[in-house]
Write an enzyme that holds these catalytic residues in place. Sequence first.
Site, mmCIF file in Angstrom:
data_model
loop_
_atom_site.group_PDB
_atom_site.id
_atom_site.type_symbol
_atom_site.label_atom_id
_atom_site.label_comp_id
_atom_site.label_asym_id
_atom_site.label_seq_id
_atom_site.Cartn_x
_atom_site.Cartn_y
_atom_site.Cartn_z
ATOM 1 N N ASP A 7 0.883 -1.161 0.000
ATOM 2 C CA ASP A 7 0.000 0.000 0.000
ATOM 3 C C ASP A 7 0.921 1.212 0.000
ATOM 4 O O ASP A 7 1.454 1.592 1.039
ATOM 5 C CB ASP A 7 -0.896 -0.013 1.236
ATOM 6 C CG ASP A 7 -1.768 1.227 1.341
ATOM 7 O OD1 ASP A 7 -2.110 1.813 0.297
ATOM 8 O OD2 ASP A 7 -2.100 1.617 2.478
ATOM 9 N N GLU A 68 -1.104 -1.574 -4.708
ATOM 10 C CA GLU A 68 -2.349 -0.817 -4.866
ATOM 11 C C GLU A 68 -2.119 0.344 -5.819
ATOM 12 O O GLU A 68 -1.112 1.050 -5.734
ATOM 13 C CB GLU A 68 -2.838 -0.293 -3.516
ATOM 14 C CG GLU A 68 -4.178 0.395 -3.617
ATOM 15 C CD GLU A 68 -4.773 0.750 -2.269
ATOM 16 O OE1 GLU A 68 -5.587 1.691 -2.236
ATOM 17 O OE2 GLU A 68 -4.437 0.100 -1.263
ATOM 18 N N ASP A 141 -2.356 0.959 7.381
ATOM 19 C CA ASP A 141 -1.527 0.769 6.181
ATOM 20 C C ASP A 141 -0.992 -0.660 6.102
ATOM 21 O O ASP A 141 -0.889 -1.226 5.014
ATOM 22 C CB ASP A 141 -0.364 1.768 6.161
ATOM 23 C CG ASP A 141 -0.829 3.208 6.034
ATOM 24 O OD1 ASP A 141 -1.837 3.449 5.346
ATOM 25 O OD2 ASP A 141 -0.192 4.092 6.627
#
Length: 164
Positions: A7, A68, A141
């Site tokens: 991420d 992502e 996260d």
Amino acid sequence: MISLGIDPGTASLGYGVVREHGDGSLEALEYGVIRTGPEAPMPMRLQKIHRELGELMGRHRPDRAGVEELFFSRNVSTALTVAQARGVVLLALQQAGLTIAEYKPNAIKIAVCGYGGADKAQIKEMVRLLLGLKEAPRPDDAADGLAVAITDLHSYRLRSLDPA
């Protein structure tokens, strides 16, 4: 099969390393965040991300990676710094010779929760259940990094079943 999920972020980059066993069960090998301080110049922050990702990959030797995709933000400055972090991440993964897949935030939510509008709490709880963790992973996260790795492993398995 081991996947490294990322991420991206400049201040806090979430990651999760997940192994899929032959029976389809999932195991979290490591998760956390790479933090960089806002006081450091951007080139140093990006270098730290690159170095720590390299160390992480050295510890776990993932087979593949999921990242992502950038969610468009109204804050152009934030979007640009996240894009810089994504670039460093993609470079590090490519240098390691990993197969890389990129996933939209909604696709990750659907893969993990079955619903593209899932909120952070739902994602964390599903990640906890899917990985058999005692507690939901923290911080957010890190949970997102695990969710990306889960998405990557499930997507890879589905693609490998496709006869086309």
